[in-house]
Design an enzyme around this catalytic site. Sequence first.
Site, PDB file in Angstrom:
ATOM      1  N   SER A   5       0.797  -1.215   0.000  1.00  0.00           N
ATOM      2  CA  SER A   5       0.000   0.000   0.000  1.00  0.00           C
ATOM      3  C   SER A   5       0.842   1.283   0.000  1.00  0.00           C
ATOM      4  CB  SER A   5      -0.934  -0.072   1.211  1.00  0.00           C
ATOM      5  OG  SER A   5      -1.811   0.989   1.247  1.00  0.00           O
ATOM      6  N   ASP A  52      -1.599   1.278  -3.615  1.00  0.00           N
ATOM      7  CA  ASP A  52      -2.372   0.163  -4.191  1.00  0.00           C
ATOM      8  C   ASP A  52      -3.793   0.602  -4.553  1.00  0.00           C
ATOM      9  OD1 ASP A  52      -3.200   0.373  -1.560  1.00  0.00           O
ATOM     10  OD2 ASP A  52      -3.413  -1.782  -1.251  1.00  0.00           O
ATOM     11  N   ASP A  54      -6.340   1.935  -2.960  1.00  0.00           N
ATOM     12  CA  ASP A  54      -7.555   1.734  -2.161  1.00  0.00           C
ATOM     13  C   ASP A  54      -7.862   2.955  -1.289  1.00  0.00           C
ATOM     14  OD1 ASP A  54      -5.576   1.359  -0.276  1.00  0.00           O
ATOM     15  OD2 ASP A  54      -6.246  -0.628   0.362  1.00  0.00           O
ATOM     16  N   ASN A 100      -8.049   8.964   6.419  1.00  0.00           N
ATOM     17  CA  ASN A 100      -7.001   8.919   5.406  1.00  0.00           C
ATOM     18  C   ASN A 100      -7.528   8.635   3.997  1.00  0.00           C
ATOM     19  OD1 ASN A 100      -7.442   6.128   5.191  1.00  0.00           O
ATOM     20  ND2 ASN A 100      -5.941   5.672   6.759  1.00  0.00           N
ATOM     21  N   ARG A 158      -2.201   5.457  19.864  1.00  0.00           N
ATOM     22  CA  ARG A 158      -2.404   4.015  19.687  1.00  0.00           C
ATOM     23  C   ARG A 158      -1.190   3.428  18.959  1.00  0.00           C
ATOM     24  NH1 ARG A 158      -3.519   3.629  14.369  1.00  0.00           N
ATOM     25  NH2 ARG A 158      -3.969   1.412  14.444  1.00  0.00           N
ATOM     26  N   PRO A 159      -0.927   2.139  19.209  1.00  0.00           N
ATOM     27  CA  PRO A 159       0.184   1.523  18.482  1.00  0.00           C
ATOM     28  C   PRO A 159      -0.239   1.296  17.039  1.00  0.00           C
ATOM     29  CG  PRO A 159      -0.882  -0.087  19.926  1.00  0.00           C
ATOM     30  CD  PRO A 159      -1.591   1.212  20.153  1.00  0.00           C
ATOM     31  N   GLY A 219      -0.595  -0.518  13.513  1.00  0.00           N
ATOM     32  CA  GLY A 219      -0.651  -1.924  13.113  1.00  0.00           C
ATOM     33  C   GLY A 219       0.159  -2.189  11.854  1.00  0.00           C
ATOM     34  N   THR A 220       0.735  -1.155  11.270  1.00  0.00           N
ATOM     35  CA  THR A 220       1.489  -1.359  10.026  1.00  0.00           C
ATOM     36  C   THR A 220       2.926  -0.870  10.117  1.00  0.00           C
ATOM     37  OG1 THR A 220       0.815   0.770   9.127  1.00  0.00           O
ATOM     38  CG2 THR A 220      -0.586  -1.107   8.594  1.00  0.00           C
ATOM     39  N   ARG A 265       1.302   5.998  17.185  1.00  0.00           N
ATOM     40  CA  ARG A 265       0.776   7.186  16.513  1.00  0.00           C
ATOM     41  C   ARG A 265       0.123   8.123  17.531  1.00  0.00           C
ATOM     42  NH1 ARG A 265       1.419   6.171  11.296  1.00  0.00           N
ATOM     43  NH2 ARG A 265       0.898   4.100  10.500  1.00  0.00           N
TER      44      ARG A 265
HETATM   45  P1  NG1 Z   1      -1.955   1.915  11.339  1.00  0.00           P
HETATM   46  O1  NG1 Z   1      -0.532   1.840  10.938  1.00  0.00           O
HETATM   47  O2  NG1 Z   1      -2.470   0.761  12.163  1.00  0.00           O
HETATM   48  O3  NG1 Z   1      -2.282   3.257  11.926  1.00  0.00           O
HETATM   49  C1  NG1 Z   1      -2.677   2.592   8.854  1.00  0.00           C
HETATM   50  C2  NG1 Z   1      -3.798   3.581   8.824  1.00  0.00           C
HETATM   51  C3  NG1 Z   1      -5.095   2.832   8.882  1.00  0.00           C
HETATM   52  C4  NG1 Z   1      -5.222   1.785   7.783  1.00  0.00           C
HETATM   53  C5  NG1 Z   1      -3.943   0.945   7.716  1.00  0.00           C
HETATM   54  C6  NG1 Z   1      -3.886   0.024   6.532  1.00  0.00           C
HETATM   55  C7  NG1 Z   1      -3.877   5.829   9.835  1.00  0.00           C
HETATM   56  C8  NG1 Z   1      -3.773   6.629  11.064  1.00  0.00           C
HETATM   57  N1  NG1 Z   1      -3.736   4.505   9.965  1.00  0.00           N
HETATM   58  O4  NG1 Z   1      -2.818   1.807  10.012  1.00  0.00           O
HETATM   59  O5  NG1 Z   1      -6.140   3.737   8.846  1.00  0.00           O
HETATM   60  O6  NG1 Z   1      -5.534   2.363   6.567  1.00  0.00           O
HETATM   61  O7  NG1 Z   1      -2.769   1.741   7.715  1.00  0.00           O
HETATM   62  O8  NG1 Z   1      -3.518   0.632   5.339  1.00  0.00           O
HETATM   63  O9  NG1 Z   1      -4.085   6.388   8.763  1.00  0.00           O
HETATM   64 ZN    ZN Z   2      -3.679   1.123   0.354  1.00  0.00          ZN
END
Ligand code: NG1
Ligand code: ZN
Length: 544
Positions: free
Chosen positions: A65, A279, A281, A373, A498-499, A501-502, A507
């Site tokens: 992505s 990507d 989306d 986003n 929050r932590p 996930g990517t 953050r």
């Molecule tokens: P994480 O890294 O968990 O914040 C980010 C985006 C999500 C989501 C994912 C997957 C923000 C703050 N977070 O997640 O909304 O789109 O990537 O692409 O934009």
């Molecule tokens: Zn994407």
Amino acid sequence: MAQFQEVTQKSMQHPKPKGLDLQYGTAGFRDNAQHLDHIMFRMGLLATLRSKKTKATIGVMVTASHNPEEDNGVKLIDPMGEMVTPAWEVYATQLANAEEEDLLTALKDIIEREGINLAEEANVFVGKDTRSSSASLSQAVLDGVSALGGHSKDYGLVTTPQLHYMVCCQNTQGRYGEATVEGYYNKLSQAFLQLTSDVPNRTDDQKHLVVDGANGIGALKIREMEGHIKKGLQISLFNDGTGGKLNYQCGADFVKVQQKAPADIKMNVGERCCSFDGDADRIVYYYSDTEGRFHLLDGDKIATLISTFLKELLTQAGLNLKIAVVQTAYANGSSTHYLEDTMKVIVRCTKTGVKHLHHAAQEFDIGVYFEANGHGTVLFSKAAEEKIQQLVDSSSSDERRSAAILLHNTVNLINQTVGDAISDMLIIEAILAIKGMTVQQWDAIYTDLPNRQLKVKVSDRRVIDTTDAERRTVSPAGLQGAIDSLVKKYRKARSFVRPSGTEDVVRVYAEAETQESADALANEVSLAVYRLAGGVGDEPKLLQ
Ligand code: NG1
Ligand code: ZN
């Protein structure tokens, strides 16, 4: 069994580095591409098992992505085109992290727990983005599928939402559309042209849109689709992948987080521009005003535009359907107020990650969901689609039926499986055309509260635990108290952490009445995270 021997043998070509431990995150596995070969092979295995279990086609998309070009990742797609069910995310993590000698045990454990009949047929659709690592990684997925005797179809270069769409088409025997890229273009472009064909006197300026393709797959696909839609939309494409680097100084994430236009884009005053992510989306819109100020129209503004449009059409059509907007904690406070207080729409807040929003949106006749986003779409319940169709087929008064036809074409234009930059772009363009609205008028529906997003590095981001749709922390001790007292210092302020996930970061989000306050609050909260949650490296620096 012969199949298991085949798995063991083929796995030797995709060996797992000992000790490497990766998690299925917010949207699948994501890491430096060099760490992912074994993950891809194993996700091929898992998708094959999931296909045998569900007796349906499963999708595997190779992409990271909005991450940098060096990264890659993989997302699994369930039968109706939605993200894979959370229980199988757990299996994905187990399978991914099993050491080589434990792989068969991990595989057999899933087979047993899910009662999978290995003799069942399996079909897996595979797609990839334009990253240089994607070709060999998607081959690893295909190897995994064939090791377990599954059939695969390699769609090659497609956007993530296109692959979701293919899976849904295939599993609904074509009711959702034809499972080809051409079928996707035909369905969307027909709906778009029907929506816009009756709009009188649109000038070339009104039909013009600047698109930033993030140097990724979305750019390639826009080029392919351009011919189908040019009667209604004239696109100037930037960052088309011929020169620049993927997601570098461009793309939806860059624009949203940096709150500025991509580096290599030509924007005239007041001109509508949009950016896709790597990507395709996600999408965000923006323009520059006469004073050269940059204005961002993010997922919240998109959700507002679409839900307002749908609500008006429902009233005109005389249809009593329950509509809601689903957001996350990142939604700008102004958008939530506007939707609840002025539009009188139901608003729900879920955890970050599209799967959570998608799930919540399914509870309504019409569920509009968007992350700030720019990742989002609209879901229509079966009952809603039927009521709209009945009205289209009926001989009711002209006004009601015309509204139903607009709704019907809107349903066809939306990719209901997942957020889709191309589909969202076309729906936004259609709405602006139908309502005769400029991007400035759209922007003026409400005014965003100034906000700031920052990242803090900590030694283990899992020490942060959250509750209330991630709006509050429960650990580490003292952090929420610290955030609460900092927030009190500013007007109209809100902040949460929050932590991710990517990414391996925490953050921080802050909003307040002025940009200075939002920046100061974000800085102070970052410092609190650094101090209370085990920050690493230098203390977060104050923004200039
Ligand atoms: P994480 O890294 O968990 O914040 C980010 C985006 C999500 C989501 C994912 C997957 C923000 C703050 N977070 O997640 O909304 O789109 O990537 O692409 O934009
Ligand atoms: Zn994407």
